[in-house]
Design an enzyme around this catalytic site. Structure first.
Site, PDB file in Angstrom:
ATOM      1  N   GLY A 148     105.362   2.643 -47.528  1.00 26.32           N
ATOM      2  CA  GLY A 148     104.207   3.524 -47.583  1.00 26.32           C
ATOM      3  C   GLY A 148     104.606   4.840 -48.209  1.00 26.32           C
ATOM      4  O   GLY A 148     105.707   4.979 -48.750  1.00 26.32           O
ATOM      5  N   TYR A 177     133.007   9.993 -53.808  1.00 22.34           N
ATOM      6  CA  TYR A 177     132.060  10.167 -54.904  1.00 22.34           C
ATOM      7  C   TYR A 177     132.823  10.045 -56.217  1.00 22.34           C
ATOM      8  O   TYR A 177     133.722  10.841 -56.490  1.00 22.34           O
ATOM      9  CB  TYR A 177     131.395  11.544 -54.778  1.00 22.34           C
ATOM     10  CG  TYR A 177     130.279  11.813 -55.753  1.00 22.34           C
ATOM     11  CD1 TYR A 177     128.960  11.636 -55.355  1.00 22.34           C
ATOM     12  CD2 TYR A 177     130.525  12.263 -57.044  1.00 22.34           C
ATOM     13  CE1 TYR A 177     127.908  11.897 -56.224  1.00 22.34           C
ATOM     14  CE2 TYR A 177     129.480  12.520 -57.925  1.00 22.34           C
ATOM     15  CZ  TYR A 177     128.173  12.346 -57.511  1.00 22.34           C
ATOM     16  OH  TYR A 177     127.139  12.608 -58.377  1.00 22.34           O
ATOM     17  N   GLU A 202     112.090   4.398 -49.169  1.00 20.66           N
ATOM     18  CA  GLU A 202     112.011   4.387 -50.636  1.00 20.66           C
ATOM     19  C   GLU A 202     110.650   3.961 -51.179  1.00 20.66           C
ATOM     20  O   GLU A 202     110.565   3.307 -52.231  1.00 20.66           O
ATOM     21  CB  GLU A 202     113.134   3.500 -51.210  1.00 20.66           C
ATOM     22  CG  GLU A 202     114.517   3.997 -50.771  1.00 20.66           C
ATOM     23  CD  GLU A 202     115.681   3.331 -51.497  1.00 20.66           C
ATOM     24  OE1 GLU A 202     115.454   2.724 -52.557  1.00 20.66           O
ATOM     25  OE2 GLU A 202     116.818   3.455 -50.999  1.00 20.66           O
ATOM     26  N   SER A 250     120.367  17.448 -57.024  1.00 13.73           N
ATOM     27  CA  SER A 250     119.029  17.367 -57.606  1.00 13.73           C
ATOM     28  C   SER A 250     118.094  18.445 -57.068  1.00 13.73           C
ATOM     29  O   SER A 250     116.889  18.412 -57.310  1.00 13.73           O
ATOM     30  CB  SER A 250     118.430  16.002 -57.274  1.00 13.73           C
ATOM     31  OG  SER A 250     118.413  15.833 -55.858  1.00 13.73           O
ATOM     32  N   GLY A 271     111.271  12.783 -59.296  1.00  9.46           N
ATOM     33  CA  GLY A 271     111.653  11.871 -60.375  1.00  9.46           C
ATOM     34  C   GLY A 271     113.144  11.868 -60.661  1.00  9.46           C
ATOM     35  O   GLY A 271     113.571  11.464 -61.745  1.00  9.46           O
ATOM     36  N   THR A 272     113.966  12.272 -59.689  1.00  9.55           N
ATOM     37  CA  THR A 272     115.398  12.419 -59.953  1.00  9.55           C
ATOM     38  C   THR A 272     116.227  11.202 -59.533  1.00  9.55           C
ATOM     39  O   THR A 272     117.452  11.255 -59.573  1.00  9.55           O
ATOM     40  CB  THR A 272     115.958  13.657 -59.222  1.00  9.55           C
ATOM     41  OG1 THR A 272     115.706  13.514 -57.817  1.00  9.55           O
ATOM     42  CG2 THR A 272     115.311  14.923 -59.727  1.00  9.55           C
ATOM     43  N   THR A 311     112.166  16.547 -54.111  1.00  6.12           N
ATOM     44  CA  THR A 311     111.138  16.981 -53.172  1.00  6.12           C
ATOM     45  C   THR A 311     111.453  16.534 -51.742  1.00  6.12           C
ATOM     46  O   THR A 311     112.240  15.611 -51.516  1.00  6.12           O
ATOM     47  CB  THR A 311     109.776  16.383 -53.556  1.00  6.12           C
ATOM     48  OG1 THR A 311     109.883  14.956 -53.522  1.00  6.12           O
ATOM     49  CG2 THR A 311     109.331  16.850 -54.936  1.00  6.12           C
TER      50      THR A 311
END
Lengths: 542, 542
Positions: free
Chosen positions: A274, A460, A270, A207, A141-142, A212
């Site tokens: 799938g 960045y 993303e 993150s 969820g990051t 994950t």
């Protein structure tokens, strides 16, 4: 120079706040001097903005037809209490946090499904496909680009597919340096398990505490040590994925000339094609030691040139970071205790890190040291390297604090060739400064190089500005849009490692062209004919 | 040890025979002792097989409608004389040469188009698309998998699109180590031009004298030094391609997280999606020196294990070749003059090569040397390294000679993980030996490892057998089919660097699965709705 053994990794991770990043016992905090600097530089004056409580977040009525909910609950664990829905309503971008803090839970899914296996994922997808229910894969969820926000328009409902229960390291082949992972394994879990066998992935994005394996695959992730260990796509060998049209398997061959690389269609997909249910990843031997050096360089341009020489001489460190003058100023504000403040005046701070065996790290560090010194760099004390290692996951915690104080805090990134780096650097900074100054909220814009490639580097950016109270999202959108337009015009990629989500989708046409979009759409239509997979992400509307 | 400066490259290349490989002044020839060994081992007895003259090759009547021919000739240079048609009828696989020598020109295109620019390519494609004429991109014509054979079934005609006139190095950015190439640039042309600026691609496949940049891209090529310089797909940064549906451009960013990598859909697309008209490639600094060492290892298994340790210790050479016992025997037959013959009895020969700066090569070679010695290897004299460098492009010349003597000479390759290497090695060798022995033509089967990856390695087989006179193609098909089935069953990729073409297409279902094929078909249908681009290649029929 900071040299030391690499400590073992704990699988423990902080808890994520429903309205922000994590809660950690030793969590970072803004110093008083930094706060004062910000107040002055950004012209903060209003009192702190309000934040609603969880029970006051406004949620849509669940739209999932009762029988669909029953069938889904029969397939997989299903939760649809308030907190679960809020926690899956948005990712962790700045606008996401603004919305959550204001109580906007309008994007909450009707339910959260927590499958425990590949087969459960396949059955959930089949049920959603049949019922015309949109489905949003959710790892840590990051996402900072709107990648996990459920969008329900045109569907009978929307569910979030939380993969956190699929969190096993399935097998490790230490002879071939390959391991098979479930998609919900987090960075700390992976490193703790691999560490016991003397192995590592070497993937440490900011993150890392939450994100994950499946998310890394789906977003083409890059980590802080990717200059050395390689971007995540370089680690992916095999994949298994489920789409509404069936199952895909990419076999983990070391290399193949058997046509286009379908692996590279799934990596970065993303969730729109799938769900990744398994990944076979390349491993490294865990480093015995690490050497982190801080360096001073006279200017950002000269620092970038020195970094170019390093990477093109096959002498690049595993971690390579070069702050521009503004970032150096912010980073060293209030840290003159380290004794390097005066020497940094007007110049730039760099951190280079090496990891590996004793012999390997010391010989590489030595070679890097002589090249940097020849390029006009000066070695600093052990401070910068140690500080960076200690604070490497801190920025999103500090963002929560900045939001508490009414500061817009956002980051964005790009990459381009060495020949074009200076042009891109100026264009994006100017766009952010001009746009936000014109709105009456002149920003602090800082930048660093953090990933080196033989042909170019990443840039960045972090920008901070006083929030426009009541128009926070419009303010953000104006800045983001101006920066994205500037990136495209100046020949950069729209994203180096944050992925596309919904935030960057409008710039995908510029990135890959109209026919490139058609190719992506063709893949989606074949795998997901009803378009239920993470709608609204990656691809702009036709 | 063989150490020496790297000689400059000449852009000169040999002329290709219409029925075989090249004609070179210093071309290799089979020694008398090798010929005698072959005669005895393979049981050759028949006189040499006959070969037709060019004027007796049987060609189909040109089918191109007159007005289409006129329009195409108005767009681009068009040739349709006998020699041009024969030279574009087939690639350079063993069955291709058998067919050409027997006078089978049935696959000759109606005409050969030789465009001079991207725009001409686009106009030719548009005309062919409108007229339902199949179009086969043709670079160096060196495909060994049926990749350039015109197949006309279901079309109004078929033309070969020869890209040899598009042969410019468009620009070189020596700061970013990038250069933009036309698709028809050959290896010698590229190296000669880059060499003048102290740069190199480092890509040296056996077909290097003839093959082109566009072909390297389209076939996911690997070269003899790919362990060090990386496979060709690692060099490709940007691409421009034309398909019937329009133009595709992949921008040469050093890295990007903007969705799936469309670059990796075009790389390996073998002309079925479109024509590569431009490639931006990553360059290296040209090596100052090279060090090639010959080593003896007690067995193929122990040699592979030593190579695994090298590559997993980041000590892999740029060129790494390990012959099995049979290949070692063949390679050293009649070369006892080198003084290493006795020492190789029962063992395996390895060649490891390093290229780079003086300091870099010597330190890497030293590290490799100590690892190999610790693994039980013995250093040989300078002979093997020098011999390998001298003969590195010879094998296809020798194949012509073998065909002259009635010998089937074919190669095939795969790759798998280190853990699975031994299993794959045995399975493929057994399949070839069993199949050909059962036909009464027991073969010599040799194998080497030639590309190392952290997770595995390639296996490259050569097999020789007495030709079954009158059934040469059936004999070949039986052996090829048995080997391909064995590869799939034993967990290898169907091709490590020869690509798919038509020869491997039947095994693509096993390689990527049914839904994987559907994904490739979806891409093709979007880019090439009428299916005119190189029909019959890469994708098996539904």
């Amino acid at each position: 120079m900071s040299t030391g053994a690499v400590p073992p990794v704990s699988a423990e991770r902080p808890r994520m706040r429903w309205y922000g990043w994590g809660e950690r016992d030793d969590g970072p905090a803004l110093s008083e001097s930094a706060s004062a600097l910000l107040r002055q530089a950004l012209g903060l004056s209003d009192g702190p903005p309000s934040r609603v409580e969880l029970e006051h977040v406004r949620l849509p009525e669940p739209a999932l037809p009762g029988e669909v909910r029953s069938r889904l609950a029969g397939i997989s664990e299903l939760v649809d209490d308030r907190e679960a829905r809020v926690r899956h309503a948005l990712g962790r971008s700045y606008p996401d946090l603004v919305r959550l803090r204001s109580g906007d839970g309008s994007s909450a899914p009707d339910a959260v499904l927590r499958p425990a296996s590949h087969d459960e994922v396949a059955a959930v997808i089949a049920e959603c496909d049949a019922a015309r229910v949109a489905l949003v894969p959710f790892g840590g969820g990051t996402s900072v680009v709107g990648g996990v926000e459920p969008l329900r328009e045109g569907f009978a409902g929307v569910v979030s597919l939380d993969l956190s229960r699929m969190d096993a390291v399935r097998s490790v082949d230490s002879r071939s340096l390959l391991a098979v992972f479930d998609p919900g394994v987090t960075g700390p879990q992976a490193e703790a398990e691999l560490g016991r066998e003397g192995l590592t992935l070497g993937h440490f994005p900011q993150s890392w505490e939450f994100a994950t394996i499946g998310g890394y695959v789906a977003t083409r992730s890059a980590g802080q040590a990717s200059t050395g260990y390689g971007r995540f796509e370089r680690m992916v060998r095999g994949l298994r994925a489920v789409a509404p049209a069936g199952e895909l398997e990419v076999k983990p061959f070391p290399a193949s000339a058997a046509g286009p690389a379908l692996r590279e269609l799934l990596v970065g997909s993303e969730g729109v094609l799938g769900v990744i249910t398994e990944a076979t990843l390349a491993l490294r031997r865990a480093p015995e030691t690490r050497v982190y050096d801080g360096w001073w360089l006279p200017s950002f341009g000269e620092g970038a040139e020195a970094f170019r020489l390093l990477v093109q001489s096959a002498a690049a460190p595993d971690v390579a970071r070069l702050s521009d003058e503004a970032e150096t100023l912010v980073a060293t504000a209030g840290s003159s205790a380290e004794g390097s403040g005066d020497r940094l005046d007007g110049g730039c701070l760099a951190v280079v890190g090496f990891e590996g065996s004793e012999e390997n790290t010391s010989s590489r560090a030595e070679r890097c040291r002589s090249l940097l010194a020849a390029a006009g760099a000066r070695e600093l004390g052990p401070g910068p390297g140690e500080a960076w290692l200690h604070n490497r996951y801190d920025a999103p915690y500090l963002r929560d604090e900045l939001l508490d104080r009414g500061v817009m805090a956002e980051t964005l990134e790009s990459a381009t060739s060495w020949s074009n780096l200076e042009r891109l650097y100026r264009a994006v900074g100017d766009a952010l400064r001009d746009t936000l100054a014109a709105r009456g909220t002149p920003p602090i814009v800082t930048c660093h190089v953090s990933h080196l490639y033989p042909s170019g580097a990443s840039l960045y950016y972090t920008f901070l500005a006083r929030q426009e109270r009541g128009a926070e999202l419009e303010q953000w959108r104006a800045a983001k849009s101006a920066a994205s337009d500037a990136i495209v015009a100046a020949g950069g990629t729209i994203t180096h490692h944050h992925a596309v989500g919904s935030d960057h989708a409008p710039w995908m046409r510029a990135e890959v062209g109209e026919l490139g979009l058609e190719l992506l759409r063709a893949a989606k239509e074949r795998l997901d004919p009803r378009g239920i997979m993470n709608p609204g992400k990656l691809l702009p509307p036709r």
